[in-house]
Design a protein around this motif. Structure first.
Motif, PDB file in Angstrom:
ATOM      1  N   THR A   1      -7.220   7.198  -0.065  1.00 43.22           N
ATOM      2  CA  THR A   1      -7.399   5.932   0.648  1.00 43.22           C
ATOM      3  C   THR A   1      -6.036   5.424   1.115  1.00 43.22           C
ATOM      4  O   THR A   1      -4.997   5.779   0.538  1.00 43.22           O
ATOM      5  CB  THR A   1      -8.055   4.878  -0.261  1.00 43.22           C
ATOM      6  OG1 THR A   1      -7.159   4.599  -1.344  1.00 43.22           O
ATOM      7  CG2 THR A   1      -9.397   5.355  -0.799  1.00 43.22           C
ATOM      8  N   PRO A   2      -6.008   4.593   2.162  1.00 37.69           N
ATOM      9  CA  PRO A   2      -4.727   4.049   2.623  1.00 37.69           C
ATOM     10  C   PRO A   2      -3.967   3.293   1.523  1.00 37.69           C
ATOM     11  O   PRO A   2      -2.743   3.393   1.415  1.00 37.69           O
ATOM     12  CB  PRO A   2      -5.122   3.110   3.763  1.00 37.69           C
ATOM     13  CG  PRO A   2      -6.416   3.668   4.275  1.00 37.69           C
ATOM     14  CD  PRO A   2      -7.105   4.225   3.061  1.00 37.69           C
ATOM     15  N   GLY A   3      -4.672   2.564   0.691  1.00 37.53           N
ATOM     16  CA  GLY A   3      -4.022   1.832  -0.400  1.00 37.53           C
ATOM     17  C   GLY A   3      -3.372   2.771  -1.406  1.00 37.53           C
ATOM     18  O   GLY A   3      -2.245   2.547  -1.858  1.00 37.53           O
ATOM     19  N   GLU A   4      -4.076   3.852  -1.752  1.00 36.11           N
ATOM     20  CA  GLU A   4      -3.530   4.836  -2.691  1.00 36.11           C
ATOM     21  C   GLU A   4      -2.328   5.536  -2.071  1.00 36.11           C
ATOM     22  O   GLU A   4      -1.334   5.813  -2.744  1.00 36.11           O
ATOM     23  CB  GLU A   4      -4.615   5.857  -3.065  1.00 36.11           C
ATOM     24  CG  GLU A   4      -4.149   6.940  -3.998  1.00 36.11           C
ATOM     25  CD  GLU A   4      -3.714   6.418  -5.358  1.00 36.11           C
ATOM     26  OE1 GLU A   4      -2.908   7.115  -6.007  1.00 36.11           O
ATOM     27  OE2 GLU A   4      -4.156   5.336  -5.779  1.00 36.11           O
ATOM     28  N   PHE A   5      -2.423   5.829  -0.774  1.00 30.95           N
ATOM     29  CA  PHE A   5      -1.304   6.462  -0.071  1.00 30.95           C
ATOM     30  C   PHE A   5      -0.055   5.581  -0.139  1.00 30.95           C
ATOM     31  O   PHE A   5       1.040   6.066  -0.436  1.00 30.95           O
ATOM     32  CB  PHE A   5      -1.681   6.741   1.383  1.00 30.95           C
ATOM     33  CG  PHE A   5      -0.551   7.305   2.188  1.00 30.95           C
ATOM     34  CD1 PHE A   5      -0.155   8.627   2.024  1.00 30.95           C
ATOM     35  CD2 PHE A   5       0.131   6.513   3.100  1.00 30.95           C
ATOM     36  CE1 PHE A   5       0.898   9.153   2.764  1.00 30.95           C
ATOM     37  CE2 PHE A   5       1.178   7.028   3.842  1.00 30.95           C
ATOM     38  CZ  PHE A   5       1.561   8.349   3.669  1.00 30.95           C
ATOM     39  N   ILE A   6      -0.197   4.281   0.107  1.00 29.21           N
ATOM     40  CA  ILE A   6       0.935   3.345   0.053  1.00 29.21           C
ATOM     41  C   ILE A   6       1.521   3.313  -1.359  1.00 29.21           C
ATOM     42  O   ILE A   6       2.747   3.324  -1.527  1.00 29.21           O
ATOM     43  CB  ILE A   6       0.495   1.928   0.505  1.00 29.21           C
ATOM     44  CG1 ILE A   6       0.062   1.943   1.966  1.00 29.21           C
ATOM     45  CG2 ILE A   6       1.603   0.907   0.276  1.00 29.21           C
ATOM     46  CD1 ILE A   6       1.150   2.312   2.949  1.00 29.21           C
ATOM     47  N   ARG A   7       0.661   3.315  -2.388  1.00 29.97           N
ATOM     48  CA  ARG A   7       1.152   3.334  -3.774  1.00 29.97           C
ATOM     49  C   ARG A   7       1.941   4.615  -4.051  1.00 29.97           C
ATOM     50  O   ARG A   7       2.981   4.581  -4.703  1.00 29.97           O
ATOM     51  CB  ARG A   7      -0.011   3.192  -4.756  1.00 29.97           C
ATOM     52  CG  ARG A   7      -0.488   1.757  -4.931  1.00 29.97           C
ATOM     53  CD  ARG A   7      -1.479   1.629  -6.074  1.00 29.97           C
ATOM     54  NE  ARG A   7      -2.759   2.265  -5.782  1.00 29.97           N
ATOM     55  CZ  ARG A   7      -3.735   1.717  -5.047  1.00 29.97           C
ATOM     56  NH1 ARG A   7      -3.561   0.509  -4.539  1.00 29.97           N
ATOM     57  NH2 ARG A   7      -4.868   2.363  -4.840  1.00 29.97           N
ATOM     58  N   GLN A   8       1.452   5.746  -3.554  1.00 26.03           N
ATOM     59  CA  GLN A   8       2.161   7.010  -3.760  1.00 26.03           C
ATOM     60  C   GLN A   8       3.511   7.002  -3.052  1.00 26.03           C
ATOM     61  O   GLN A   8       4.504   7.493  -3.596  1.00 26.03           O
ATOM     62  CB  GLN A   8       1.308   8.177  -3.265  1.00 26.03           C
ATOM     63  CG  GLN A   8       0.103   8.450  -4.118  1.00 26.03           C
ATOM     64  CD  GLN A   8      -0.779   9.544  -3.528  1.00 26.03           C
ATOM     65  OE1 GLN A   8      -0.499  10.090  -2.472  1.00 26.03           O
ATOM     66  NE2 GLN A   8      -1.870   9.857  -4.238  1.00 26.03           N
ATOM     67  N   VAL A   9       3.535   6.460  -1.836  1.00 28.42           N
ATOM     68  CA  VAL A   9       4.792   6.385  -1.088  1.00 28.42           C
ATOM     69  C   VAL A   9       5.793   5.514  -1.828  1.00 28.42           C
ATOM     70  O   VAL A   9       6.973   5.871  -1.957  1.00 28.42           O
ATOM     71  CB  VAL A   9       4.551   5.861   0.347  1.00 28.42           C
ATOM     72  CG1 VAL A   9       5.862   5.517   1.029  1.00 28.42           C
ATOM     73  CG2 VAL A   9       3.771   6.880   1.157  1.00 28.42           C
ATOM     74  N   ARG A  10       5.359   4.375  -2.331  1.00 28.22           N
ATOM     75  CA  ARG A  10       6.261   3.492  -3.081  1.00 28.22           C
ATOM     76  C   ARG A  10       6.775   4.168  -4.344  1.00 28.22           C
ATOM     77  O   ARG A  10       7.953   4.055  -4.689  1.00 28.22           O
ATOM     78  CB  ARG A  10       5.552   2.187  -3.437  1.00 28.22           C
ATOM     79  CG  ARG A  10       5.427   1.244  -2.284  1.00 28.22           C
ATOM     80  CD  ARG A  10       4.877  -0.082  -2.725  1.00 28.22           C
ATOM     81  NE  ARG A  10       4.820  -0.997  -1.594  1.00 28.22           N
ATOM     82  CZ  ARG A  10       4.221  -2.166  -1.610  1.00 28.22           C
ATOM     83  NH1 ARG A  10       3.615  -2.566  -2.715  1.00 28.22           N
ATOM     84  NH2 ARG A  10       4.234  -2.925  -0.553  1.00 28.22           N
TER      85      ARG A  10
END
Length: 68
Positions: free
Chosen positions: A9-18
């Motif tokens: 999901t986009p939210g999970e992707f952002i968490r992984q990037v951070r």
């Protein structure tokens, strides 16, 4: 048979990037300056080297053409 990949999901992707970006070790100002100076010096040395090689081959080809 290959497993089906799950979509992120986009939210999970952002968490992984951070998470991954927090692991990055940035160079210090002194390391950056030292590296930039080293790159500049190597660029000058290599440009003079290739100028010499190019001039040598240019003279060699010119000399060979006078023989023809």
């Amino acid at each position: 048979m290959a497993e089906k990949k799950t979509r992120t999901t986009p939210g999970e992707f952002i968490r992984q990037v951070r998470t991954e970006s927090s692991k990055v070790v940035w160079p210090t100002r002194q390391e950056t300056i030292t590296t930039a100076i080293f790159v500049g010096i190597m660029m000058v040395i290599l440009s003079l080297f290739f100028l010499g090689i190019d001039s040598l081959f240019g003279a060699l080809v010119g000399w060979l053409l006078t023989l023809a």
